[in-house]
Design an enzyme around this catalytic site. Structure first.
Site, PDB file in Angstrom:
ATOM      1  N   TRP A   8      -3.674  -0.996  -6.689  1.00 55.17           N
ATOM      2  CA  TRP A   8      -3.727  -1.143  -5.227  1.00 55.17           C
ATOM      3  C   TRP A   8      -2.393  -1.723  -4.776  1.00 55.17           C
ATOM      4  CZ3 TRP A   8      -8.695  -2.427  -2.247  1.00 55.17           C
ATOM      5  CH2 TRP A   8      -8.417  -2.777  -0.919  1.00 55.17           C
ATOM      6  N   ASP A   9      -1.602  -0.883  -4.149  1.00 58.47           N
ATOM      7  CA  ASP A   9      -0.239  -1.270  -3.776  1.00 58.47           C
ATOM      8  C   ASP A   9      -0.182  -1.699  -2.313  1.00 58.47           C
ATOM      9  OD1 ASP A   9       2.481  -1.621  -4.057  1.00 58.47           O
ATOM     10  OD2 ASP A   9       2.868   0.395  -4.812  1.00 58.47           O
TER      11      ASP A   9
ATOM     12  N   ASP B 112       0.497   7.276 -10.564  1.00 60.34           N
ATOM     13  CA  ASP B 112       0.998   6.402  -9.507  1.00 60.34           C
ATOM     14  C   ASP B 112       1.162   7.199  -8.216  1.00 60.34           C
ATOM     15  OD1 ASP B 112       3.034   4.339  -8.245  1.00 60.34           O
ATOM     16  OD2 ASP B 112       2.307   3.367 -10.059  1.00 60.34           O
ATOM     17  N   ASP B 113       2.034   6.743  -7.365  1.00 59.39           N
ATOM     18  CA  ASP B 113       2.269   7.289  -6.026  1.00 59.39           C
ATOM     19  C   ASP B 113       2.573   8.791  -6.063  1.00 59.39           C
ATOM     20  OD1 ASP B 113       2.888   7.497  -3.384  1.00 59.39           O
ATOM     21  OD2 ASP B 113       4.490   5.990  -3.411  1.00 59.39           O
TER      22      ASP B 113
ATOM     23  N   CYS C 230      -0.990  -5.024  -6.484  1.00 54.87           N
ATOM     24  CA  CYS C 230       0.452  -4.813  -6.522  1.00 54.87           C
ATOM     25  C   CYS C 230       0.946  -4.851  -5.086  1.00 54.87           C
ATOM     26  CB  CYS C 230       0.720  -3.445  -7.159  1.00 54.87           C
ATOM     27  SG  CYS C 230       2.422  -2.891  -7.051  1.00 54.87           S
TER      28      CYS C 230
ATOM     29  N   TRP D  27      12.084  -9.850  -3.907  1.00 58.33           N
ATOM     30  CA  TRP D  27      11.664  -8.641  -4.615  1.00 58.33           C
ATOM     31  C   TRP D  27      12.459  -8.545  -5.934  1.00 58.33           C
ATOM     32  CZ3 TRP D  27      14.635  -4.370  -6.066  1.00 58.33           C
ATOM     33  CH2 TRP D  27      13.903  -3.342  -6.662  1.00 58.33           C
TER      34      TRP D  27
ATOM     35  N   ASP E  13       8.333  -5.469  -9.834  1.00 65.04           N
ATOM     36  CA  ASP E  13       8.900  -4.135 -10.049  1.00 65.04           C
ATOM     37  C   ASP E  13      10.047  -4.193 -11.045  1.00 65.04           C
ATOM     38  OD1 ASP E  13       7.255  -2.602  -8.547  1.00 65.04           O
ATOM     39  OD2 ASP E  13       8.572  -2.448  -6.810  1.00 65.04           O
TER      40      ASP E  13
ATOM     41  N   ASN F  69       3.262  -2.025   0.302  1.00 62.95           N
ATOM     42  CA  ASN F  69       4.716  -1.974   0.201  1.00 62.95           C
ATOM     43  C   ASN F  69       5.512  -2.393   1.429  1.00 62.95           C
ATOM     44  OD1 ASN F  69       5.435  -1.152  -2.529  1.00 62.95           O
ATOM     45  ND2 ASN F  69       4.158   0.616  -2.092  1.00 62.95           N
TER      46      ASN F  69
HETATM   47  C1  DGJ Z   1       5.782  -0.165  -5.584  1.00 62.71           C
HETATM   48  C2  DGJ Z   1       5.154  -0.531  -6.897  1.00 62.71           C
HETATM   49  O1  DGJ Z   1       5.455  -1.836  -7.242  1.00 62.71           O
HETATM   50  C3  DGJ Z   1       5.611   0.459  -7.950  1.00 62.71           C
HETATM   51  O2  DGJ Z   1       5.103   0.097  -9.209  1.00 62.71           O
HETATM   52  C4  DGJ Z   1       5.148   1.824  -7.555  1.00 62.71           C
HETATM   53  O3  DGJ Z   1       3.752   1.877  -7.574  1.00 62.71           O
HETATM   54  C5  DGJ Z   1       5.688   2.183  -6.186  1.00 62.71           C
HETATM   55  N1  DGJ Z   1       5.390   1.177  -5.219  1.00 62.71           N
HETATM   56  C6  DGJ Z   1       5.126   3.494  -5.710  1.00 62.71           C
HETATM   57  O4  DGJ Z   1       5.496   3.784  -4.440  1.00 62.71           O
END
Ligand code: DGJ
Length: 740
Positions: free
Chosen positions: A478-479, A367-368, A527, A200, A549, A481
C-alpha cells in the site's frame, strides 16, 4: 501491576515491576504529576513529592500562597491563560472567545485490561491480566467539557499508554484547537534528546542534541507522518549508553500530522507534549459530541537504548501489530519495481518470477503500473482495474500463473491517490482535496483523494475488494507517494475545515480496517515513497513497512539502524537490489547487500535473470540462510552493537529466545590498512553457554564474547594476499554463534 488511589492524600500510584507513575489531585482541584520512572515503593501519602517553592513574580490561584503557582506545578492536563505560561496540552475556543479552562478532578475508575480506541490504532491486550487501565474524569464546569484521561499500564516492561477522550456535556459548541495525547512534566532537563529524522531515501537517521532551555520539537504538517521526522522521541541521561542508563522513549501511534516537543522552563523543568499537530487541527465539538485523541506510549528503562528498544519491539510486534501474519515468518519476496519500472508485459513478469522461484523466493510482488492507463506516473491512479493490454487475463490470470509456479502473488496499490488523467477523476473531480478558487499543487502528477468522505473510501474499497475477491492475492503493498496540499474538503462546512487532516487519516484507517476484516489472510506492507509513513499507526494494520526507497547497503545501514530504535525487525521491509545502486550509484558486494537485508523481512528488488551463474548460486545460498534463520532474524531479541553514525564499522545482532543461537552482522564501510586488532563486544548471550563461531570454528563462552569480544580482525587487509580474494570496501560478515 497495580493501580491504587489513596483517598486521603488524593494520590494515584500506578506501578509494575519496572516503573511507577504517580499523580495527585492538586490543592486547586486539578490533576498534577509527581513522578514517572523506575518503580518506587508505594506509600499512603506520596503527596510530599509535590514540588512547591515560593517564587518571586509567580501568578498564584490562592491569595497569599505564593508557593502554589500553575507556572511551576507539574500537571496532567495543563491549559494556557491562568498562570501556566508553558505550552498547554489542551486548548478550547469557547463561544465568548476565551480559551481558559479549569479541569477539576471528578472521579476515577480502574478497568482490567485496556480498551480499544474506536477507529484508531492502539496497543491492545489479549487477556485482561496483561494490563490495567486507570481512567480519571475531569471537568471544566463553565463549558461543560469533560475529559477522560486514560492511563494503561502493562504488566510486563516499563510501558504506559495514554490518550484522552473529550466529551461536550455542555449546551454550546466549542472548538477543540489543541488536543495533545500526552503531557509529562519532568523535574529537570539533564537529558540528551534523540530523534529519528531525515528525508526521502535517508529516513530515520539518529540525531541527538543536549536538551536546552526553550522549546525544541519535531513534527509533521504534511498529512503523513513523513520522511522528515518520525513520531518518536527519546530523552536519555547523558551517561546512558546502549546497554545501561536511564532512558525515556515516547512514541505516538498515528500516521498523520503530529507534534512532539520538549519545553525547558526557566527552572530547568521539562514539559514533554505529544499529539496531533495543533497548527493543522481544529475540531468542532457540539453538545453531546466526543473526541478521542490517538494514543501515545511512554517507555522507561534503566537498561539504556537497547533496553528501551527491546520494550518497544516486544510491544509493537505482539500488541500493536495484529492479524494472521503477526507471529509468522515473513515470505521472501521479489518485487519487480526496480527490475522493470513501468516497462513490463505479463510474460516478462513471469520470467522474473520463474528465476526467483528457482532460487527459492516465495512471493512475487507486482508493483506499480498494472492498472488503468498507467504506462507512466502521469495517468491511471484511481482506476483499480487491470490493464488488459499488459495482463490479458487480468489480475486473476497473472496471479494464477504465479501460483502455478508454486509462489504466492502480491499486488501494489496506491489507494489514496488519483491522477487527473483517470476515469475516476473525470467522473468525480470534487473528490480530491482542493481549496476553492486556489490552484491545486501537484505531487508526482497526482492529487490526494478526499478520504474524509465516506463515499470516496467506499468507492476505493469496492474497487480493491473486487480484485481481491476475484484473484488469489496474498500480499498488498500500500503506497502513498505525495503529501497533502490545499487541504480542504468540498463536503465539509467552513468551520469544520480544521478537521480534514485528521478525518483523512481516519478514512485511511477505515479502509485498511475494512480490507483486513474481509481479507484477513493478506499480508499488508505499508509504503509511502519508501519510509514516508513508517509509523506505529500503520503497524496496527500492516505488520511490515517498506523502510526506504534507498536500497543501497551502506545507506540502509544507517536507515535500518535508526529505525530499530523503535521498530522491530519483523516490520522492516529490506531488499537486495542491483549495482550500481539506483539511488546512489554505489557498488557494494552482493553478500553485503544481503547481510544488511537479512535484518528485516528480506527480499529482492531486481531481475535475477540478469545475474551471473555464480551470483545465482550466491542468491540461492542467501535464501537458504534466510529461511533457516529468519525466525531469529525477525522475531529474536535484537541488539545494536556499533553505530554507523559514529565510525567506519557497524554491527548488530539477533539472539534466539533460548539464547542458543545468535546471528551477528558486522559491516565495515571503507577498507582499512594495517589496522589495530579489533573486537566486538556482543550482548544478550548466555554467559555460561559455549558458542561455536560459524566462520572461525572456534568455541567461546558467552561471557568472553560479551566482555572481551568477538574477534573481527581482518588479517588480509593491507597485506599481500597471495592470490586470495582481497577484502574490499563495503565488506561485511555474518557470524552464526551456536551453543549446543
Ligand atoms: C514508491 C515506492 O516506494 C516504490 O517502492 C515503488 O512502489 C514506487 N512508489 C512505485 O510507483
Amino acid at each position: 501491576m497495580r493501580i491504587i488511589y489513596h483517598e486521603e492524600s488524593r494520590v494515584f500510584h500506578l506501578w509494575n515491576d519496572s516503573i511507577s507513575y504517580v499523580m495527585m489531585v492538586l490543592p486547586n482541584g486539578q490533576l498534577g504529576q509527581l513522578y514517572f520512572g523506575k518503580r518506587i515503593h508505594d506509600r499512603e501519602d506520596l503527596s510530599d513529592l509535590l514540588e512547591l517553592t515560593v517564587r518571586p513574580m509567580a501568578s498564584c490561584p490562592f491569595p497569599g500562597d505564593r508557593s502554589f503557582s500553575l507556572e511551576h506545578v507539574k500537571q496532567e492536563l495543563p491549559v494556557f491563560g491562568s498562570g501556566d505560561y508553558r505550552s498547554p496540552a489542551v486548548e478550547i475556543l469557547q463561544p465568548n472567545g476565551s480559551r481558559i479552562c479549569d479541569f477539576q478532578y471528578q472521579s476515577y475508575r480502574v478497568e482490567a485490561g485496556k480498551p480499544l480506541l474506536p477507529g484508531l490504532p492502539a496497543t491492545y491486550v489479549e487477556q485482561t491480566k496483561e494490563a490495567s487501565t486507570l481512567v480519571v474524569n475531569v471537568k471544566d464546569s463553565v463549558t461543560g467539557i469533560c475529559a477522560e484521561l486514560f492511563y494503561s499500564i502493562f504488566a510486563e516492561g516499563g510501558v504506559l499508554a495514554r490518550s484522552i477522550c473529550y466529551h461536550n456535556e455542555g449546551t454550546e459548541s466549542v472548538q477543540l484547537e489543541r488536543a495533545m495525547s500526552l503531557c509529562l512534566d519532568l523535574p529537570d532537563c539533564d537529558y540528551e534528546w534523540l530523534q529519528l529524522s531525515g528525508a526521502w531515501a535517508r529516513e530515520r537517521h539518529i540525531k541527538t542534541r543536549k536538551l536546552m532551555m526553550g522549546i525544541q520539537s519535531i513534527g509533521s504538517v504534511r498529512g503523513n507522518s513523513s520522511h522528515h521526522h518520525n513520531p518518536f522521541l527519546v530523552l536519555k541521561r547523558p551517561s546512558a549508553t546502549e546497554n545501561q542508563g536511564n532512558v525515556i522513549g515516547f512514541s505516538f501511534i498515528y500516521s498523520g500530522n503530529f507534534l512532539m516537543q520538549a519545553e525547558v522552563d526557566a527552572h530547568d523543568n521539562t514539559r514533554i507534549l505529544a499529539g496531533l499537530h495543533p497548527d493543522t487541527f481544529s475540531w468542532k465539538l457540539q453538545p453531546g459530541d466526543s473526541f478521542q485523541t490517538p494514543e501515545a506510549v511512554m517507555v522507561y528503562t534503566d537498561l539504556g537504548l537497547n533496553g528501551m528498544s527491546r520494550i518497544f519491539h516486544q510491544l509493537y510486534q505482539k500488541r500493536l501489530a495484529r492479524g494472521s501474519w503477526r507471529d509468522k515468518e515473513r515470505p521472501i519476496l521479489i518485487n519487480n519495481w526496480e527490475a522493470t519500472y513501468f516497462d513490463f508485459t505479463e510474460d516478462k513478469l513471469v520470467k522474473i518470477a520463474e528465476k526467483a522461484r528457482e532460487c527459492g523466493v516465495e512471493l512475487f510482488v507486482l508493483d506499480d503500473g498494472w492498472f488503468g492507463a498507467r504506462s507512466s506516473d502521469r495517468a491511471g491512479l484511481g482506476d483499480w482495474v487491470a490493464n488488459l493490454q499488459r495482463l490479458p487475463r487480468g489480475i486473476s490470470g497473472i496471479a494464477e500463473r504465479i501460483e502455478n509456479l508454486g509462489m504466492k502473488f502480491g499486488l501494489w496499490f496506491e489507494p489514496e491517490m488519483i491522477n487527473e488523467d483517470s476515469d475516476l477523476y473525470r467522473a468525480h473531480p470534487d473528490w480530491v482535496l482542493a481549496t476553492p478558487q486556489r490552484a491545486k499543487s501537484h505531487g508526482r502528477y497526482q492529487f490526494v483523494l478526499d478520504f474524509s468522505r465516506v463515499e470516496v473510501v467506499d468507492c476505493i474499497y469496492e474497487m480493491m475488494a473486487k480484485i481481491l475477491r476475484e484473484a488469489k492475492v496474498s500480499y498488498i503493498k500500500w503506497d502513498m507517494n505525495r503529501s497533502i496540499t490545499e487541504c480542504y474538503s468540498a463536503a465539509l462546512p467552513p468551520e469544520r475545515q480544521g478537521e480534514v487532516y485528521h478525518r483523512y487519516i481516519l478514512g485511511v484507517y477505515d479502509l485498511y480496517e475494512r480490507l483486513i476484516q474481509e481479507f484477513p489472510e493478506i499480508l499488508f506492507e505499508s509504503c509511502a515513497s519508501g519510509g514516508g509513513r513508517f509509523d506505529p499507526g500503520m503497524l496496527y494494520y500492516a505488520p511490515q513497512g517498506w523502510v526506504s526507497d534507498d536500497t543501497d547497503a551502506v545507506e540502509r545501514m544507517k536507515i535500518q539502524y535508526g529505525t530499530s530504535m523503535c521498530y522491530p525487525l519483523s516490520c522492516m521491509g529490506s531488499h537486495v537490489s542491483v549495482i550500481p545502486n539506483e539511488q546512489v550509484y554505489r557498488r557494494t558486494p552482493l553478500h553485503t547487500r544481503a547481510n544488511v537485508a537479512y535484518f528485516g523481512t528480506f527480499g529482492y528488488e531486481l531481475d535475477l535473470n540478469r545475474l551471473t551463474e555464480g551470483e545465482i548460486e550466491e542468491v540461492k545460498a542467501q535464501i537458504s540462510f534466510m529461511k533457516k534463520y529468519r525466525s531469529i532474524l525477525q522475531f529474536g531479541t535484537f541488539y545494536r552493537l556499533k553505530s554507523p553514525f559514529e565510525g567506519n564499522e557497524m554491527a548488530w545482532m539477533a539472539v534466539s529466545g533460548d539464547k542458543k543461537t545468535a546471528i551477528v552482522g558486522w559491516y565495515r564501510i571503507l577498507n582499512t590498512v594495517n589496522d589495530r586488532y579489533t573486537r566486538l563486544q556482543l550482548a544478550g548471550l548466555e554467559p555460561d553457554f559455549c558458542y561455536r563461531n560459524s566462520l572461525s570454528g572456534s568455541l567461546c563462552y558467552g561471557d568472553e564474547l560479551m566482555n572481551l569480544g568477538l574477534c573481527t580482525t581482518d588479517s588480509t587487509a593491507g597485506e599481500v594476499t597471495g592470490g586470495k580474494e582481497p577484502c574490499t570496501d563495503f565488506e561485511s560478515r555474518i557470524y552464526v554463534l551456536q551453543a549446543d
